[in-house]
Structure formats: structure tokens, C-alpha cells
Design a protein around this motif. Structure first.
Motif, PDB file in Angstrom:
ATOM      1  N   MET A   1       0.853  -1.209   0.000  1.00  0.00           N
ATOM      2  CA  MET A   1       0.000   0.000   0.000  1.00  0.00           C
ATOM      3  C   MET A   1       0.886   1.255   0.000  1.00  0.00           C
ATOM      4  O   MET A   1       1.761   1.388   0.843  1.00  0.00           O
ATOM      5  CB  MET A   1      -0.860  -0.040   1.267  1.00  0.00           C
ATOM      6  N   ARG A   2       0.642   2.123  -0.972  1.00  0.00           N
ATOM      7  CA  ARG A   2       1.450   3.342  -1.054  1.00  0.00           C
ATOM      8  C   ARG A   2       0.525   4.544  -1.016  1.00  0.00           C
ATOM      9  O   ARG A   2      -0.457   4.562  -1.750  1.00  0.00           O
ATOM     10  CB  ARG A   2       2.241   3.379  -2.357  1.00  0.00           C
ATOM     11  N   LYS A   3       0.886   5.511  -0.191  1.00  0.00           N
ATOM     12  CA  LYS A   3       0.045   6.711  -0.095  1.00  0.00           C
ATOM     13  C   LYS A   3       0.905   7.938  -0.358  1.00  0.00           C
ATOM     14  O   LYS A   3       1.804   8.233   0.434  1.00  0.00           O
ATOM     15  CB  LYS A   3      -0.601   6.772   1.294  1.00  0.00           C
ATOM     16  N   TYR A   4       0.621   8.556  -1.491  1.00  0.00           N
ATOM     17  CA  TYR A   4       1.437   9.690  -1.902  1.00  0.00           C
ATOM     18  C   TYR A   4       0.602  10.954  -2.062  1.00  0.00           C
ATOM     19  O   TYR A   4      -0.589  10.905  -2.356  1.00  0.00           O
ATOM     20  CB  TYR A   4       2.104   9.424  -3.258  1.00  0.00           C
ATOM     21  N   GLY A  15      -1.085  16.394 -12.786  1.00  0.00           N
ATOM     22  CA  GLY A  15      -2.079  15.453 -13.321  1.00  0.00           C
ATOM     23  C   GLY A  15      -1.400  14.370 -14.146  1.00  0.00           C
ATOM     24  O   GLY A  15      -1.657  13.175 -13.982  1.00  0.00           O
ATOM     25  N   THR A  16      -0.475  14.788 -15.027  1.00  0.00           N
ATOM     26  CA  THR A  16       0.222  13.840 -15.905  1.00  0.00           C
ATOM     27  C   THR A  16       1.081  12.882 -15.084  1.00  0.00           C
ATOM     28  O   THR A  16       0.995  11.663 -15.235  1.00  0.00           O
ATOM     29  CB  THR A  16       1.146  14.610 -16.881  1.00  0.00           C
ATOM     30  N   GLN A  17       1.912  13.437 -14.220  1.00  0.00           N
ATOM     31  CA  GLN A  17       2.850  12.591 -13.458  1.00  0.00           C
ATOM     32  C   GLN A  17       2.107  11.696 -12.477  1.00  0.00           C
ATOM     33  O   GLN A  17       2.426  10.503 -12.343  1.00  0.00           O
ATOM     34  CB  GLN A  17       3.874  13.471 -12.718  1.00  0.00           C
ATOM     35  N   GLY A  18       1.103  12.256 -11.796  1.00  0.00           N
ATOM     36  CA  GLY A  18       0.315  11.452 -10.857  1.00  0.00           C
ATOM     37  C   GLY A  18      -0.442  10.362 -11.603  1.00  0.00           C
ATOM     38  O   GLY A  18      -0.533   9.223 -11.127  1.00  0.00           O
ATOM     39  N   GLY A  19      -0.940  10.684 -12.796  1.00  0.00           N
ATOM     40  CA  GLY A  19      -1.691   9.713 -13.597  1.00  0.00           C
ATOM     41  C   GLY A  19      -0.822   8.531 -14.006  1.00  0.00           C
ATOM     42  O   GLY A  19      -1.260   7.381 -13.977  1.00  0.00           O
ATOM     43  N   LEU A  20       0.444   8.807 -14.369  1.00  0.00           N
ATOM     44  CA  LEU A  20       1.351   7.725 -14.776  1.00  0.00           C
ATOM     45  C   LEU A  20       1.662   6.806 -13.591  1.00  0.00           C
ATOM     46  O   LEU A  20       1.674   5.577 -13.725  1.00  0.00           O
ATOM     47  CB  LEU A  20       2.657   8.307 -15.343  1.00  0.00           C
ATOM     48  N   ASP A  26      -1.223   0.958  -9.694  1.00  0.00           N
ATOM     49  CA  ASP A  26      -2.586   0.715  -9.216  1.00  0.00           C
ATOM     50  C   ASP A  26      -3.010   1.639  -8.088  1.00  0.00           C
ATOM     51  O   ASP A  26      -3.702   1.216  -7.156  1.00  0.00           O
ATOM     52  CB  ASP A  26      -2.731  -0.744  -8.736  1.00  0.00           C
ATOM     53  N   LEU A  27      -2.552   2.880  -8.161  1.00  0.00           N
ATOM     54  CA  LEU A  27      -2.938   3.835  -7.126  1.00  0.00           C
ATOM     55  C   LEU A  27      -4.229   4.529  -7.569  1.00  0.00           C
ATOM     56  O   LEU A  27      -4.413   4.796  -8.759  1.00  0.00           O
ATOM     57  CB  LEU A  27      -1.848   4.899  -6.933  1.00  0.00           C
ATOM     58  N   THR A  28      -5.092   4.826  -6.632  1.00  0.00           N
ATOM     59  CA  THR A  28      -6.307   5.565  -6.971  1.00  0.00           C
ATOM     60  C   THR A  28      -5.960   7.055  -7.013  1.00  0.00           C
ATOM     61  O   THR A  28      -5.485   7.600  -6.019  1.00  0.00           O
ATOM     62  CB  THR A  28      -7.395   5.305  -5.903  1.00  0.00           C
ATOM     63  N   PRO A  29      -6.150   7.698  -8.207  1.00  0.00           N
ATOM     64  CA  PRO A  29      -5.836   9.129  -8.259  1.00  0.00           C
ATOM     65  C   PRO A  29      -6.981   9.946  -7.652  1.00  0.00           C
ATOM     66  O   PRO A  29      -8.139   9.718  -7.985  1.00  0.00           O
ATOM     67  CB  PRO A  29      -5.705   9.412  -9.759  1.00  0.00           C
ATOM     68  N   ILE A  30      -6.640  10.857  -6.781  1.00  0.00           N
ATOM     69  CA  ILE A  30      -7.671  11.696  -6.160  1.00  0.00           C
ATOM     70  C   ILE A  30      -7.276  13.154  -6.375  1.00  0.00           C
ATOM     71  O   ILE A  30      -6.278  13.617  -5.814  1.00  0.00           O
ATOM     72  CB  ILE A  30      -7.796  11.380  -4.659  1.00  0.00           C
ATOM     73  N   TYR A  80      -4.570  -0.584  -3.277  1.00  0.00           N
ATOM     74  CA  TYR A  80      -3.108  -0.528  -3.432  1.00  0.00           C
ATOM     75  C   TYR A  80      -2.550   0.841  -3.058  1.00  0.00           C
ATOM     76  O   TYR A  80      -1.376   1.093  -3.221  1.00  0.00           O
ATOM     77  CB  TYR A  80      -2.707  -0.898  -4.860  1.00  0.00           C
ATOM     78  N   GLY A  81      -3.433   1.735  -2.631  1.00  0.00           N
ATOM     79  CA  GLY A  81      -2.964   3.057  -2.229  1.00  0.00           C
ATOM     80  C   GLY A  81      -3.594   4.157  -3.059  1.00  0.00           C
ATOM     81  O   GLY A  81      -4.440   3.905  -3.914  1.00  0.00           O
ATOM     82  N   PHE A  82      -3.173   5.391  -2.794  1.00  0.00           N
ATOM     83  CA  PHE A  82      -3.730   6.530  -3.528  1.00  0.00           C
ATOM     84  C   PHE A  82      -2.642   7.560  -3.804  1.00  0.00           C
ATOM     85  O   PHE A  82      -1.564   7.523  -3.197  1.00  0.00           O
ATOM     86  CB  PHE A  82      -4.907   7.163  -2.772  1.00  0.00           C
TER      87      PHE A  82
END
Ligand code: AMP
Length: 221
Positions: A1-4, A15-20, A26-30, A80-82
Motif C-alpha cells: 500500500m502506497r500513499k502519496y 495530473g500527468t505525473q500522478g496519472g502515470l 494501481d494507485l487511486t488518483p484523487i 493498493y494506495g492513492f
């Protein structure tokens, strides 16, 4: 689990870097700004409340932002994290976040103001399907027309010179102290956001010691 958390001034490529990262790990983008834009587009009560504030490039009140973030994370759809984009934006929001959630790392995308202006004023959005364009890095094949659906390209309502100045001012006065707070906890990796997106992504992964095979670890100290 990764939380960034991914932080950086508007146009720095969050948006671009977080999306990649979200896609490959498998991180959920918020994205808090996206949640508010959804409310505005869907004419909700929250939308009516934040519309003018957003259009002026100002920050929405902390109570509302915190409740939106809490509600979103309470959905627990992040096995898997966000990766959170656009939050926290001031000292109070950072303290709320640190009290409520363990964070594995803060990615700080660093970009000089002049480059921010150049990038942000070139941003366009398809008015029909929402696809992002940039007149510098990602031009549509036909001017002002979406490659995917043919919809008209428009600027975001808050991508004006005036709103951008307000956001730059807010960023420097309110968001930089957040970085300092996180830095004291040794959470932050600062990355130069000027190179092309693939190089920036490579640097982020190297700094976070992320690879597809290996669990992510933040170098501390
Ligand atoms: P963004 O897409 O992150 O640039 O956010 C768009 C707008 O949403 C901002 O200009 C603010 O009005 C509002 N907003 C997004 N995140 C926050 C936050 N953490 N605190 C306050 N306002 C926010």
C-alpha cells in the motif's frame, strides 16, 4: 500500500505525473480540483458554493475541502494506495492530513513562475469530452478542435492571466509552508518539472525507489 501526495504549482504536470504513477502502480488518483469541477458541472449545492471562488483562482474554505477529502478517502476504493493531487494546499490542511492518514511520500514538482505562465496560458480542454490539450506540448491536429470527438477546445475558466496571478500568489504564500512542514518530517522528494514528462516520471520513480517489481520506499534522511 502506497500513499502519496503530489504537489506543485499549476501547470507543473501534477495530473500527468500522478496519472502515470496511478496507472502503473494501481494507485487511486484523487484530484480535489476535479471533484470540485464535477460538482460545478453537475450543479450540486457544493458546486454552487465553489464556482465563483474557483473562477477567481481563490482557494475553497478549509472545512469544505477537508470534508470532501475525507468523504472521498472514506470510500476505501484504494486497495493498493492513492495519490492525492491538489491537497493539502495550506498549513491547516496539511495538519489535518497528517493527523488522519499515514503518508509514504510527497512528490514536489518544482517549476519557475515564468514557465508556469507559459504552460498554463496554453492549456485547452475539450468542451465535450474533457480531453486535455496544450498548445505548446500537445496541439490538436485541427486548430481549436478535439482530435477524439471533434468538440470545441476552450480554456479552463480559471486559466486567465488574472486568476493565474492570484494562484501563484496563493501558492507561494500558503503552499510553500506546507512543503516546509512535510520536509521537517522528511517526506519530500523535489523534482525539476522542466524536462519532458517521461524524464520527469523517470526521476520521480528513481527518487521514490519505485520499480514495477519492487515495493516503493522513500529514502529518509
Ligand atoms: P486545481 O485543479 O487543483 O488547480 O484546483 C482548482 C480549484 O479548486 C482551485 O483553484 C481551488 O479553487 C479549488 N481547490 C482545489 N484544491 C483545493 C484545496 N486543497 N484547498 C482549497 N481549494 C482547492
Amino acid at each position: 500500500m502506497r500513499k502519496y501526495v503530489i504537489m506543485g504549482i499549476q501547470g507543473s504536470g501534477k495530473g500527468t505525473q500522478g496519472g502515470l504513477l496511478a496507472r502503473d502502480f494501481d494507485l487511486t488518483p484523487i484530484a480535489v480540483g476535479d471533484i470540485f469541477r464535477w460538482h460545478v458541472q453537475n450543479h450540486t449545492k457544493i458546486g454552487a458554493h465553489v464556482r465563483r471562488v474557483m473562477a477567481a483562482g481563490e482557494l475553497v474554505g478549509d472545512d469544505l475541502v477537508e470534508s470532501v477529502v475525507r468523504q472521498r478517502l472514506d470510500q476505501h476504493d484504494w486497495n493498493y494506495g492513492f495519490i492525492v493531487d491538489g491537497f493539502p494546499r495550506n498549513h491547516r490542511q496539511a495538519e489535518f492530513f497528517l493527523e488522519s492518514y499515514d503518508i509514504d511520500g510527497v512528490i514536489h514538482l518544482d517549476l519557475p513562475d515564468e514557465e508556469v505562465r507559459r504552460r498554463v496560458l496554453a492549456r485547452r480542454l475539450c468542451s465535450r469530452c474533457g480531453m486535455d490539450y496544450n498548445l505548446i506540448a500537445h496541439r490538436p491536429d485541427v486548430e481549436d478542435c478535439c482530435d477524439v470527438c471533434g468538440g470545441a477546445l476552450v480554456s479552463r475558466e480559471d486559466d486567465t492571466e488574472q486568476a493565474l496571478s492570484a494562484r501563484l500568489h496563493d501558492y507561494h504564500t500558503k503552499t510553500n509552508p506546507v512543503l516546509e512542514l512535510f520536509r521537517r518530517k522528511e517526506f519530500v522528494v523535489s523534482v525539476d518539472a522542466r524536462p519532458d514528462p517521461a524524464s520527469v516520471q523517470e526521476t520521480i520513480r528513481a527518487r521514490l525507489r519505485l520499480s514495477s517489481e519492487e515495493p516503493g520506499l522513500i529514502p529518509r534522511g
